[in-house]
Design a protein around this motif. Structure first.
Motif, PDB file in Angstrom:
ATOM      1  N   UNK A 238      -4.093   6.752  -2.063  1.00 56.52           N
ATOM      2  CA  UNK A 238      -4.162   6.475  -0.633  1.00 56.52           C
ATOM      3  C   UNK A 238      -3.376   5.196  -0.413  1.00 56.52           C
ATOM      4  N   UNK A 239      -2.629   5.151   0.667  1.00 60.90           N
ATOM      5  CA  UNK A 239      -1.720   4.037   0.878  1.00 60.90           C
ATOM      6  C   UNK A 239      -1.521   3.757   2.350  1.00 60.90           C
ATOM      7  N   UNK A 240      -0.970   2.595   2.595  1.00 59.48           N
ATOM      8  CA  UNK A 240      -0.531   2.189   3.925  1.00 59.48           C
ATOM      9  C   UNK A 240       0.985   2.005   3.837  1.00 59.48           C
ATOM     10  N   UNK A 241       1.712   2.575   4.790  1.00 65.88           N
ATOM     11  CA  UNK A 241       3.180   2.466   4.805  1.00 65.88           C
ATOM     12  C   UNK A 241       3.615   1.280   5.658  1.00 65.88           C
ATOM     13  N   UNK A 242       4.588   0.527   5.119  1.00 67.68           N
ATOM     14  CA  UNK A 242       5.173  -0.587   5.861  1.00 67.68           C
ATOM     15  C   UNK A 242       6.689  -0.463   5.745  1.00 67.68           C
ATOM     16  N   UNK A 243       7.370  -0.429   6.880  1.00 65.93           N
ATOM     17  CA  UNK A 243       8.834  -0.384   6.861  1.00 65.93           C
ATOM     18  C   UNK A 243       9.367  -1.753   6.471  1.00 65.93           C
TER      19      UNK A 243
ATOM     20  N   UNK B 179       1.420   0.317   0.250  1.00 70.14           N
ATOM     21  CA  UNK B 179       0.346  -0.565  -0.195  1.00 70.14           C
ATOM     22  C   UNK B 179      -0.857   0.278  -0.607  1.00 70.14           C
ATOM     23  N   UNK B 180      -1.286   0.089  -1.849  1.00 72.03           N
ATOM     24  CA  UNK B 180      -2.437   0.806  -2.381  1.00 72.03           C
ATOM     25  C   UNK B 180      -3.616  -0.165  -2.467  1.00 72.03           C
ATOM     26  N   UNK B 181      -4.746   0.315  -2.940  1.00 72.21           N
ATOM     27  CA  UNK B 181      -5.930  -0.533  -3.095  1.00 72.21           C
ATOM     28  C   UNK B 181      -5.675  -1.615  -4.153  1.00 72.21           C
TER      29      UNK B 181
END
Length: 146
Positions: free
Chosen positions: A64-69, A84-86
């Motif tokens: 699970x991740x959050x995407x950042x350009x 970005x992962x845990x």
């Protein structure tokens, strides 16, 4: 005299608007894109496919991740996304122009250089570069970018 100048100005403005409107209509009715548009579209499709495939594989491996350009131009890349992962773990994926100096340097050194900050070890392959310490993520990248 002022009235003639005002009418002449209005006439020129109306003709200008008509000319712009006509050009817009002809562009909308044209179904065949130019060669440059076709190559840009196919390049964008490929670019989207690599990033989408990477994301699909991350999900398949239960990441699970959050995407950042990212500001990819700072390293000479066309596009970059940070995942970005845990636990403060992250991976960065960049797409380069393979003929660029930045890509050539990355390929030679297996690293990405950010001016005034330093170099980061990277896996560089087929116009893409991945910055990650996680071997599973590196394996996912290498399986997609061939």
């Amino acid at each position: 005299m002022k009235r003639k100048i005002a009418l002449f100005t209005i006439l020129i403005l109306i003709l200008g608007l008509c000319a712009c409107g006509t050009k817009e209509t002809s562009d909308e009715t044209s179904n065949k894109p130019s060669t440059n548009q076709e190559s840009n579209e196919s390049s964008n499709e490929k670019l989207e496919t690599i990033f989408e495939q990477f994301e699909n594989e991350l999900t398949a491996h239960e990441y699970t991740y959050e995407k950042v350009t990212m500001a990819a131009e700072m390293i000479g890349a066309k596009r970059g996304i940070k995942y970005k992962f845990a636990d403060d773990v992250a991976a960065e994926l960049y797409e380069f122009d393979e003929s660029s100096e930045a890509y050539t340097n990355a390929q030679k050194s297996n690293s990405i250089t950010l001016e005034d900050i330093g170099s980061f070890e990277a896996t560089v392959k087929c116009g893409y570069a991945l910055i990650s310490d996680d071997q599973t993520i590196i394996d996912i990248f290498e399986s997609i970018v061939k």
